[in-house]
Scaffold this motif. Structure first.
Motif, PDB file in Angstrom:
ATOM      1  N   ASN A  28       0.818  -1.207   0.000  1.00 42.25           N
ATOM      2  CA  ASN A  28       0.000   0.000   0.000  1.00 42.25           C
ATOM      3  C   ASN A  28       0.853   1.258   0.000  1.00 42.25           C
ATOM      4  O   ASN A  28       1.963   1.281   0.524  1.00 42.25           O
ATOM      5  CB  ASN A  28      -0.981   0.005   1.176  1.00 42.25           C
ATOM      6  CG  ASN A  28      -0.293   0.022   2.512  1.00 42.25           C
ATOM      7  OD1 ASN A  28       0.741  -0.596   2.710  1.00 42.25           O
ATOM      8  ND2 ASN A  28      -0.866   0.730   3.458  1.00 42.25           N
ATOM      9  N   THR A  33      -3.856   2.869  -0.633  1.00 40.32           N
ATOM     10  CA  THR A  33      -4.233   2.159  -1.849  1.00 40.32           C
ATOM     11  C   THR A  33      -3.168   1.117  -2.169  1.00 40.32           C
ATOM     12  O   THR A  33      -1.973   1.406  -2.116  1.00 40.32           O
ATOM     13  CB  THR A  33      -4.359   3.143  -3.027  1.00 40.32           C
ATOM     14  OG1 THR A  33      -5.289   4.157  -2.676  1.00 40.32           O
ATOM     15  CG2 THR A  33      -4.830   2.433  -4.288  1.00 40.32           C
ATOM     16  N   TYR A  34      -3.595  -0.109  -2.516  1.00 42.72           N
ATOM     17  CA  TYR A  34      -2.650  -1.182  -2.801  1.00 42.72           C
ATOM     18  C   TYR A  34      -2.231  -1.186  -4.262  1.00 42.72           C
ATOM     19  O   TYR A  34      -3.034  -0.928  -5.160  1.00 42.72           O
ATOM     20  CB  TYR A  34      -3.252  -2.532  -2.412  1.00 42.72           C
ATOM     21  CG  TYR A  34      -3.144  -2.779  -0.927  1.00 42.72           C
ATOM     22  CD1 TYR A  34      -2.053  -3.442  -0.393  1.00 42.72           C
ATOM     23  CD2 TYR A  34      -4.113  -2.309  -0.054  1.00 42.72           C
ATOM     24  CE1 TYR A  34      -1.926  -3.646   0.967  1.00 42.72           C
ATOM     25  CE2 TYR A  34      -4.017  -2.503   1.309  1.00 42.72           C
ATOM     26  CZ  TYR A  34      -2.918  -3.176   1.807  1.00 42.72           C
ATOM     27  OH  TYR A  34      -2.797  -3.368   3.160  1.00 42.72           O
TER      28      TYR A  34
END
Length: 96
Positions: A28, A33-34
């Motif tokens: 992340n 957010t990955y």
């Protein structure tokens, strides 16, 4: 790699071709957010851009590789390529 193995690899990784995925992980960024990346990669997000940074050792020398990607794209790669072609054609016509 045979066709069946290539297809299986694509279905598992969503990556097709010779790109090495042995050390790819999901990591992340600073916003949570990955992204699919390498374990030794830092991902930063300041709202306007993603900055991906990695140090690579090549033949005893260390290189810092830093890529910057806009968060909101202004145009697609195809649009950029077409603009480049148009500009090149316009320059050719001016010289003719």
């Amino acid at each position: 790699m045979n066709k069946r193995t290539e297809a299986q690899h694509y279905l598992e990784t969503k990556i097709l071709g010779a790109y090495e995925t042995a050390e790819v992980v999901w990591k992340n960024d600073t916003e949570g957010t990955y992204h699919r990346t390498f374990d030794d990669t830092a991902i930063l997000n300041d709202g306007s851009q993603h900055v991906v940074e990695r140090y690579m050792d090549i033949e005893g020398r260390t290189f810092r590789v830093c890529s910057v990607f806009p968060t909101v794209k202004q145009s697609t790669p195809t649009e950029k390529l077409l603009t480049l072609i148009d500009n090149t054609l316009e320059e050719s016509l001016k010289k003719a």
